[in-house]
Design a protein around this motif. Structure first.
Motif, PDB file in Angstrom:
ATOM      1  N   MET A  83       0.850  -1.179   0.000  1.00  0.00           N
ATOM      2  CA  MET A  83       0.000   0.000   0.000  1.00  0.00           C
ATOM      3  C   MET A  83       0.898   1.246   0.000  1.00  0.00           C
ATOM      4  SD  MET A  83      -2.880  -1.479  -0.105  1.00  0.00           S
ATOM      5  CE  MET A  83      -4.284  -0.489   0.366  1.00  0.00           C
ATOM      6  N   VAL A  84       0.600   2.175  -0.901  1.00  0.00           N
ATOM      7  CA  VAL A  84       1.398   3.391  -1.043  1.00  0.00           C
ATOM      8  C   VAL A  84       0.519   4.580  -0.683  1.00  0.00           C
ATOM      9  CG1 VAL A  84       2.752   4.815  -2.622  1.00  0.00           C
ATOM     10  CG2 VAL A  84       2.740   2.319  -2.890  1.00  0.00           C
ATOM     11  N   PRO A 121       3.516 -15.682  -6.402  1.00  0.00           N
ATOM     12  CA  PRO A 121       2.673 -14.524  -6.089  1.00  0.00           C
ATOM     13  C   PRO A 121       2.772 -13.423  -7.145  1.00  0.00           C
ATOM     14  CG  PRO A 121       4.706 -14.366  -4.873  1.00  0.00           C
ATOM     15  CD  PRO A 121       4.769 -15.670  -5.645  1.00  0.00           C
ATOM     16  N   ALA A 122       1.686 -12.714  -7.322  1.00  0.00           N
ATOM     17  CA  ALA A 122       1.719 -11.472  -8.078  1.00  0.00           C
ATOM     18  C   ALA A 122       2.098 -10.387  -7.081  1.00  0.00           C
ATOM     19  CB  ALA A 122       0.359 -11.190  -8.692  1.00  0.00           C
ATOM     20  N   THR A 123       2.851  -9.399  -7.512  1.00  0.00           N
ATOM     21  CA  THR A 123       3.234  -8.299  -6.628  1.00  0.00           C
ATOM     22  C   THR A 123       2.707  -7.006  -7.224  1.00  0.00           C
ATOM     23  OG1 THR A 123       5.381  -8.150  -7.739  1.00  0.00           O
ATOM     24  CG2 THR A 123       5.284  -9.449  -5.715  1.00  0.00           C
ATOM     25  N   GLU A 124       2.027  -6.238  -6.402  1.00  0.00           N
ATOM     26  CA  GLU A 124       1.361  -5.026  -6.866  1.00  0.00           C
ATOM     27  C   GLU A 124       1.548  -3.887  -5.875  1.00  0.00           C
ATOM     28  OE1 GLU A 124      -0.204  -4.826  -9.750  1.00  0.00           O
ATOM     29  OE2 GLU A 124      -0.249  -6.959 -10.260  1.00  0.00           O
ATOM     30  N   TYR A 125       1.367  -2.668  -6.369  1.00  0.00           N
ATOM     31  CA  TYR A 125       1.278  -1.475  -5.542  1.00  0.00           C
ATOM     32  C   TYR A 125      -0.167  -1.000  -5.590  1.00  0.00           C
ATOM     33  CZ  TYR A 125       6.366  -1.144  -5.843  1.00  0.00           C
ATOM     34  OH  TYR A 125       7.714  -1.394  -5.765  1.00  0.00           O
ATOM     35  N   PHE A 126      -0.641  -0.433  -4.488  1.00  0.00           N
ATOM     36  CA  PHE A 126      -1.998   0.112  -4.444  1.00  0.00           C
ATOM     37  C   PHE A 126      -1.939   1.446  -3.728  1.00  0.00           C
ATOM     38  CE2 PHE A 126      -6.383   0.642  -3.199  1.00  0.00           C
ATOM     39  CZ  PHE A 126      -7.089   0.096  -4.272  1.00  0.00           C
ATOM     40  N   GLN A 127      -2.292   2.510  -4.432  1.00  0.00           N
ATOM     41  CA  GLN A 127      -2.241   3.846  -3.859  1.00  0.00           C
ATOM     42  C   GLN A 127      -3.513   4.121  -3.066  1.00  0.00           C
ATOM     43  OE1 GLN A 127      -1.709   6.305  -7.298  1.00  0.00           O
ATOM     44  NE2 GLN A 127       0.439   5.742  -7.551  1.00  0.00           N
ATOM     45  N   TYR A 128      -3.351   4.842  -1.964  1.00  0.00           N
ATOM     46  CA  TYR A 128      -4.505   5.127  -1.115  1.00  0.00           C
ATOM     47  C   TYR A 128      -4.333   6.438  -0.371  1.00  0.00           C
ATOM     48  CZ  TYR A 128      -1.834   3.980   3.084  1.00  0.00           C
ATOM     49  OH  TYR A 128      -0.917   3.987   4.099  1.00  0.00           O
TER      50      TYR A 128
END
Length: 156
Positions: free
Chosen positions: A38-39, A78-85
């Motif tokens: 989480m970013v 695993p898939a690796t992702e960023y999620f902005q919040y």
């Protein structure tokens, strides 16, 4: 159909515990695993900024790499992702929906006032329940479970 497991990376020790549980479920139930960092964005207008600007600390990179390696040890890719919040309590259910997760491992940071964290966790649990997602925070369900009664007797 939601078949993914979402692990929202948090504090290092918590994340390293959660990855083992998430991988166990993923392998046993043949589900995909998504690791999400989480970013936090300071302003809603900044949401959607390019991910090239995301800077992980050395500790975050170490934890990220350990999680990926642990997943591979379990036979899970695993898939690796960023999620902005902007608001983490709202963002976790949004991430679960975006990645079509039915199981979510997530926690919230400590706040100055403990009751606020408890309130926020309650909101998060309610949102996840409404989406039909299982939420695992790794928090004890019974806060009294670790309590041991004791009696102090003084000699007179």
């Amino acid at each position: 159909m939601k078949q993914r497991i979402l692990l929202v990376m948090g504090e290092a020790a918590w994340t390293l515990k959660a990855i083992h549980l998430a991988c166990t479920i993923a392998r046993r139930e043949n589900r995909d695993l998504v690791l999400v960092k989480m970013v936090e964005m300071q302003h809603t207008g900044w949401l959607g900024m390019p991910e090239e600007g995301v800077d992980l600390t050395l500790e975050e990179r170490r934890v990220w790499k350990n999680c990926v390696n642990t997943a591979h040890d379990y036979g899970v890719t695993p898939a690796t992702e960023y999620f902005q919040y902007v608001d983490l309590t709202e963002a976790i259910p949004q991430a679960a929906e975006q990645y079509e997760a039915s199981v979510v491992f997530a926690t919230l940071p400590s706040y100055r006032f403990g009751f606020w964290r408890k309130f926020q966790l309650g909101l998060l649990e309610r949102h996840m329940r409404q989406q039909g997602c299982a939420l695992y925070t790794l928090a004890p369900t019974d806060p009294q479970a670790d309590w041991t009664p004791s009696v102090v007797v003084s000699h007179q």
